[in-house]
Design an enzyme around this catalytic site. Sequence first.
Site, PDB file in Angstrom:
ATOM      1  N   LYS A  18       0.830  -1.213   0.000  1.00  0.00           N
ATOM      2  CA  LYS A  18       0.000   0.000   0.000  1.00  0.00           C
ATOM      3  C   LYS A  18       0.865   1.265   0.000  1.00  0.00           C
ATOM      4  CE  LYS A  18      -1.976  -1.242   3.938  1.00  0.00           C
ATOM      5  NZ  LYS A  18      -1.288  -2.525   4.231  1.00  0.00           N
ATOM      6  N   ARG A  31      -9.932   0.527   8.455  1.00  0.00           N
ATOM      7  CA  ARG A  31      -9.497  -0.807   8.840  1.00  0.00           C
ATOM      8  C   ARG A  31     -10.567  -1.563   9.605  1.00  0.00           C
ATOM      9  NH1 ARG A  31      -3.747   0.195   8.772  1.00  0.00           N
ATOM     10  NH2 ARG A  31      -2.545  -1.631   9.283  1.00  0.00           N
ATOM     11  N   ARG A  38      11.935  -5.408   4.857  1.00  0.00           N
ATOM     12  CA  ARG A  38      11.675  -3.979   4.599  1.00  0.00           C
ATOM     13  C   ARG A  38      12.593  -3.049   5.380  1.00  0.00           C
ATOM     14  NH1 ARG A  38       5.830  -1.479   5.419  1.00  0.00           N
ATOM     15  NH2 ARG A  38       5.945  -2.578   7.412  1.00  0.00           N
ATOM     16  N   ARG A  72      11.095  -0.703  11.070  1.00  0.00           N
ATOM     17  CA  ARG A  72       9.999  -0.421  11.984  1.00  0.00           C
ATOM     18  C   ARG A  72       9.985  -1.366  13.173  1.00  0.00           C
ATOM     19  NH1 ARG A  72       4.757   0.395   8.297  1.00  0.00           N
ATOM     20  NH2 ARG A  72       3.881  -0.951   9.916  1.00  0.00           N
ATOM     21  N   ARG A 129      -0.615  -8.628  13.573  1.00  0.00           N
ATOM     22  CA  ARG A 129      -1.130  -7.680  12.572  1.00  0.00           C
ATOM     23  C   ARG A 129      -1.984  -8.407  11.531  1.00  0.00           C
ATOM     24  NH1 ARG A 129       4.425  -5.197  10.883  1.00  0.00           N
ATOM     25  NH2 ARG A 129       3.270  -4.086   9.263  1.00  0.00           N
TER      26      ARG A 129
END
Length: 214
Positions: free
Chosen positions: A13, A88, A127, A161, A172
Amino acid sequence: TNIILLGPPGAGKGTQARKLVEERDMVQLSTGDMLREAKASGSEMGKRVAEVMERGELVTDEIVIGLIEEKLTSGGGGGGFIFDGFPRTLPQADALRELLDRVGLSLDAVIEMRCNDEALVSRITGRYTCGDCGEGYHETAKPTTRDGVCDVCGSTNMKRRADDNEETLRSRLMEYYKNTSPLIGYYYAKGQLKSIDGLAEIDEVAASIAEAMG
Ligand code: AP5
Ligand code: ZN
């Protein structure tokens, strides 16, 4: 054009939103980024949400709806808004509809980025992000050209992160399946849902999004 990018953690996203900002002058509204900014600012709200985020749970509807409301009513969406990571939950989706009505904006497409869990794990654990300009990278799918140097701004301040570990990712994903995936049916019923293959390469995904936007 105002769109929602809907998909699990790691679906791409943020990566696609940044491309749309560059190429179409759209405005990215990422509740995740806003919450991380609140945390970095050291505000009371920031402190409260940091723990929730590190557990991989959802922050309350009230907080994120408030953040979105603030941005929408301050205007400035030249090429339109990209809702990234919001809504969400079903209450958030209802709140967004009300907010858009109130400011006289339409919702043009909800783009579901379909992925499988295996791909998501390797995307999230690989990431890293430039701490100065925010450009996102991936160890294998999108590494920096020069080792550890941002292609966009030349910074060497690369960050990971706090919630990008396998354990937090599991919660998550649970939150996504439990609270967010019902939005797929919600928008399908409204005739607004466009599903695309989020597993394709970054540029191919961008092309599918462009097509879905018409
Ligand atoms: P948020 O910041 O929204 O995180 P997320 O939804 O988990 O999504 P990510 O940012 O992890 O993934 P992405 O889809 O943007 O993937 P990316 O493009 O980076 O939310 C964080 C937390 O904040 C939540 O857990 C919650 O606590 C809270 N929160 C936020 N919004 C909330 C809300 N509305 N309500 C309640 N709580 C909320 O890509 C991932 C990696 O893959 C990158 O390395 C990238 O380079 C790579 N990649 C991207 N596309 C491809 C591709 N096509 N092929 C190969 N690699 C790719
Ligand atoms: Zn940079």
